[in-house]
Design a protein around this motif. Structure first.
Motif, PDB file in Angstrom:
ATOM      1  N   GLU A 186       0.827  -1.202   0.000  1.00 44.47           N
ATOM      2  CA  GLU A 186       0.000   0.000   0.000  1.00 44.47           C
ATOM      3  C   GLU A 186       0.865   1.256   0.000  1.00 44.47           C
ATOM      4  O   GLU A 186       1.942   1.282   0.595  1.00 44.47           O
ATOM      5  CB  GLU A 186      -0.919   0.027   1.232  1.00 44.47           C
ATOM      6  CG  GLU A 186      -1.988  -1.050   1.226  1.00 44.47           C
ATOM      7  CD  GLU A 186      -2.900  -0.938   2.435  1.00 44.47           C
ATOM      8  OE1 GLU A 186      -4.122  -0.953   2.257  1.00 44.47           O
ATOM      9  OE2 GLU A 186      -2.369  -0.813   3.566  1.00 44.47           O
ATOM     10  N   VAL A 237      -3.536   3.462  -0.735  1.00 50.42           N
ATOM     11  CA  VAL A 237      -4.128   2.805  -1.897  1.00 50.42           C
ATOM     12  C   VAL A 237      -3.236   1.643  -2.313  1.00 50.42           C
ATOM     13  O   VAL A 237      -2.033   1.638  -2.054  1.00 50.42           O
ATOM     14  CB  VAL A 237      -4.303   3.780  -3.092  1.00 50.42           C
ATOM     15  CG1 VAL A 237      -5.187   4.958  -2.712  1.00 50.42           C
ATOM     16  CG2 VAL A 237      -2.951   4.281  -3.597  1.00 50.42           C
ATOM     17  N   THR A 238      -3.833   0.653  -2.969  1.00 49.83           N
ATOM     18  CA  THR A 238      -3.076  -0.483  -3.480  1.00 49.83           C
ATOM     19  C   THR A 238      -2.844  -0.296  -4.973  1.00 49.83           C
ATOM     20  O   THR A 238      -3.456   0.567  -5.609  1.00 49.83           O
ATOM     21  CB  THR A 238      -3.846  -1.796  -3.256  1.00 49.83           C
ATOM     22  OG1 THR A 238      -5.136  -1.686  -3.886  1.00 49.83           O
ATOM     23  CG2 THR A 238      -4.042  -2.055  -1.775  1.00 49.83           C
ATOM     24  N   GLU A 239      -1.963  -1.106  -5.517  1.00 53.45           N
ATOM     25  CA  GLU A 239      -1.686  -1.029  -6.955  1.00 53.45           C
ATOM     26  C   GLU A 239      -2.970  -1.301  -7.744  1.00 53.45           C
ATOM     27  O   GLU A 239      -3.750  -2.173  -7.387  1.00 53.45           O
ATOM     28  CB  GLU A 239      -0.597  -2.040  -7.344  1.00 53.45           C
ATOM     29  CG  GLU A 239       0.791  -1.639  -6.866  1.00 53.45           C
ATOM     30  CD  GLU A 239       1.888  -2.507  -7.476  1.00 53.45           C
ATOM     31  OE1 GLU A 239       1.713  -2.971  -8.611  1.00 53.45           O
ATOM     32  OE2 GLU A 239       2.911  -2.710  -6.806  1.00 53.45           O
ATOM     33  N   GLY A 240      -3.161  -0.523  -8.813  1.00 51.42           N
ATOM     34  CA  GLY A 240      -4.353  -0.685  -9.635  1.00 51.42           C
ATOM     35  C   GLY A 240      -5.496   0.217  -9.231  1.00 51.42           C
ATOM     36  O   GLY A 240      -6.535   0.259  -9.890  1.00 51.42           O
ATOM     37  N   THR A 241      -5.318   0.965  -8.137  1.00 54.79           N
ATOM     38  CA  THR A 241      -6.382   1.864  -7.655  1.00 54.79           C
ATOM     39  C   THR A 241      -6.386   3.174  -8.434  1.00 54.79           C
ATOM     40  O   THR A 241      -7.452   3.676  -8.811  1.00 54.79           O
ATOM     41  CB  THR A 241      -6.201   2.156  -6.156  1.00 54.79           C
ATOM     42  OG1 THR A 241      -6.193   0.932  -5.440  1.00 54.79           O
ATOM     43  CG2 THR A 241      -7.323   3.046  -5.636  1.00 54.79           C
ATOM     44  N   LEU A 242      -5.215   3.731  -8.661  1.00 57.08           N
ATOM     45  CA  LEU A 242      -5.096   5.022  -9.342  1.00 57.08           C
ATOM     46  C   LEU A 242      -5.165   4.847 -10.863  1.00 57.08           C
ATOM     47  O   LEU A 242      -4.858   3.764 -11.375  1.00 57.08           O
ATOM     48  CB  LEU A 242      -3.772   5.695  -8.971  1.00 57.08           C
ATOM     49  CG  LEU A 242      -3.550   6.034  -7.501  1.00 57.08           C
ATOM     50  CD1 LEU A 242      -2.120   6.487  -7.279  1.00 57.08           C
ATOM     51  CD2 LEU A 242      -4.533   7.097  -7.041  1.00 57.08           C
ATOM     52  N   GLU A 247      -0.499   6.333 -11.586  1.00 57.59           N
ATOM     53  CA  GLU A 247       0.151   5.271 -10.815  1.00 57.59           C
ATOM     54  C   GLU A 247       1.554   4.970 -11.334  1.00 57.59           C
ATOM     55  O   GLU A 247       2.489   4.737 -10.551  1.00 57.59           O
ATOM     56  CB  GLU A 247      -0.700   4.004 -10.840  1.00 57.59           C
ATOM     57  CG  GLU A 247      -0.132   2.896  -9.982  1.00 57.59           C
ATOM     58  CD  GLU A 247      -1.082   1.732  -9.834  1.00 57.59           C
ATOM     59  OE1 GLU A 247      -0.775   0.652 -10.372  1.00 57.59           O
ATOM     60  OE2 GLU A 247      -2.138   1.907  -9.185  1.00 57.59           O
ATOM     61  N   LYS A 251       4.093   5.522  -8.060  1.00 59.95           N
ATOM     62  CA  LYS A 251       4.631   4.405  -7.268  1.00 59.95           C
ATOM     63  C   LYS A 251       6.166   4.295  -7.345  1.00 59.95           C
ATOM     64  O   LYS A 251       6.773   3.571  -6.547  1.00 59.95           O
ATOM     65  CB  LYS A 251       3.977   3.092  -7.678  1.00 59.95           C
ATOM     66  CG  LYS A 251       4.384   2.547  -9.008  1.00 59.95           C
ATOM     67  CD  LYS A 251       3.668   1.208  -9.258  1.00 59.95           C
ATOM     68  CE  LYS A 251       4.137   0.573 -10.561  1.00 59.95           C
ATOM     69  NZ  LYS A 251       3.476  -0.715 -10.807  1.00 59.95           N
TER      70      LYS A 251
END
Length: 355
Positions: A186, A237-242, A247, A251
């Motif tokens: 996250e 947020v986790t990967e794939g959220t933005l 992203e 990241k």
């Protein structure tokens, strides 16, 4: 003088009749609303309680199953909803009586405390109330449902108190549902959104030159209404959220480093990451208590549901939706009189219990 006295007497008589008439109408209305149209093991359910619950059930069906009760298909389903309403009320009366026998009750402070806990899960009161409205609820109705739920759980724990969960059951659940205990990586993201590229570049320069903090810039310039008042903080947020373009840049940022303006269809984003939580799996010893509680609740839930259905099957449920009781007859006559004198052009259907 005699004429004035007569007028005064007539006026007083008129006032007395008006007050008595109003009191009579109020009395009839009260009696009509409280007439028991259902009895569960001789426990009365008033006309108003039934109608309130029926309207609640119709609203839930309309929202959850997209049913329009004004259509032909909706009318066909109405009978089923009415029967389910009667069963729902009967279950509740059975639970209430059992709780009373066992000395179990729910206090207002408990309801308020639970309400606060749920409300805290929303960003603000407005969004909480908007969420309630999506399900056809207001705060008071929701509190009533919470009270019922709390009483149900207390009774469930009492009736199902002999249920136990073994260590093997807990381990089996953990191993078979390990994905539930896996937590992805996250990123705590902060962002600023502006529409103009020149403005975005100016903000970026001010940030990297320490002329303004990220929080100050977000509150002053950001056009993202969700994060603006929180100084740009989006949260974890986790990967794939933005969105992909945001992203991809964000990241890769070192902690607290500000990104250059990122062009998107919504405008230009400036982002930063203030914290990273690495992926991990909750170990068994930490998850054990949570799993035990869940399995115990499931077992006790099955026990009370079976008990409740058995009680419902044995219950004596009497129904009277004839609308021929004295108070409904009088109330309908009063409505007819009102419509004759005051609503000749806009008559509404006369009131019925089962509608």
């Amino acid at each position: 003088m005699k004429g004035n006295s007569v007028l005064k007497i007539v006026f007083l008589v008129f006032i007395v009749l008006f007050v008595l008439g109003g009191a009579f109408v109020t009395f009839v209305y009260h009696q009509m609303k409280n007439y028991p149209v259902i009895k569960v093991n001789n426990i009365p359910i008033s006309r108003q309680e039934y109608k309130d619950r029926l309207n609640f059930m119709k609203t839930q069906y309309a929202i959850l199953y997209n049913i329009d009760f004004t259509t032909t298909d909706g009318q066909k389903l109405l009978g089923k909803v009415k029967e389910e309403t009667i069963k729902d009320l009967a279950r509740w009366k059975i639970l209430q009586e059992e709780a009373k026998k066992r000395g179990i009750s729910v206090y207002n402070q408990e309801v308020e405390q639970r309400l606060k806990e749920i409300e805290k899960e929303f960003p603000n009161t407005l969004q909480f109330e908007m969420a309630l409205a999506q399900y056809g609820l207001d705060r008071n109705t929701f509190k009533e449902e919470l009270k019922k739920n709390l009483l149900y759980r207390k009774l469930m724990n009492e009736i199902g108190k002999d249920e136990k969960v073994s260590e093997d059951e807990i381990k089996k659940y953990y191993n078979e549902n390990i994905k539930l205990f896996e937590h992805p990586k996250e990123y705590k993201v902060h962002l600023i959104l502006v529409k103009d590229e020149k403005k975005a570049n100016q903000i970026y320069n001010d940030l990297v030159n320490n002329k303004i903090t990220f929080t100050e810039a977000a509150k002053k310039y950001s056009e993202d209404t969700t994060t603006k008042d929180k100084g740009g903080e989006l949260g974890f947020v986790t990967e794939g959220t933005l969105p992909e373009e945001i992203e991809k840049v964000t990241k890769k940022l070192p902690i607290n480093q500000v990104s250059k303006p990122i062009k998107t269809q919504d405008g230009y984003y400036i982002t930063k990451i203030s914290e990273i939580r690495e992926a991990y799996t909750t170990p068994y010893f930490q998850a054990k208590a949570e799993i035990e509680e869940k399995l115990l609740t499931d077992k006790r839930g099955k026990v009370i549901n079976k008990w409740l259905e058995d009680q419902l099957n044995k219950a004596k449920i009497g129904k009277d939706f004839s609308d021929k009781d004295l108070w409904m007859v009088i109330w309908r006559k009063l409505i007819e009189i009102q419509q004759f004198f005051y609503r000749k052009e806009a008559k509404t259907p006369l009131p019925k219990t089962d509608e």
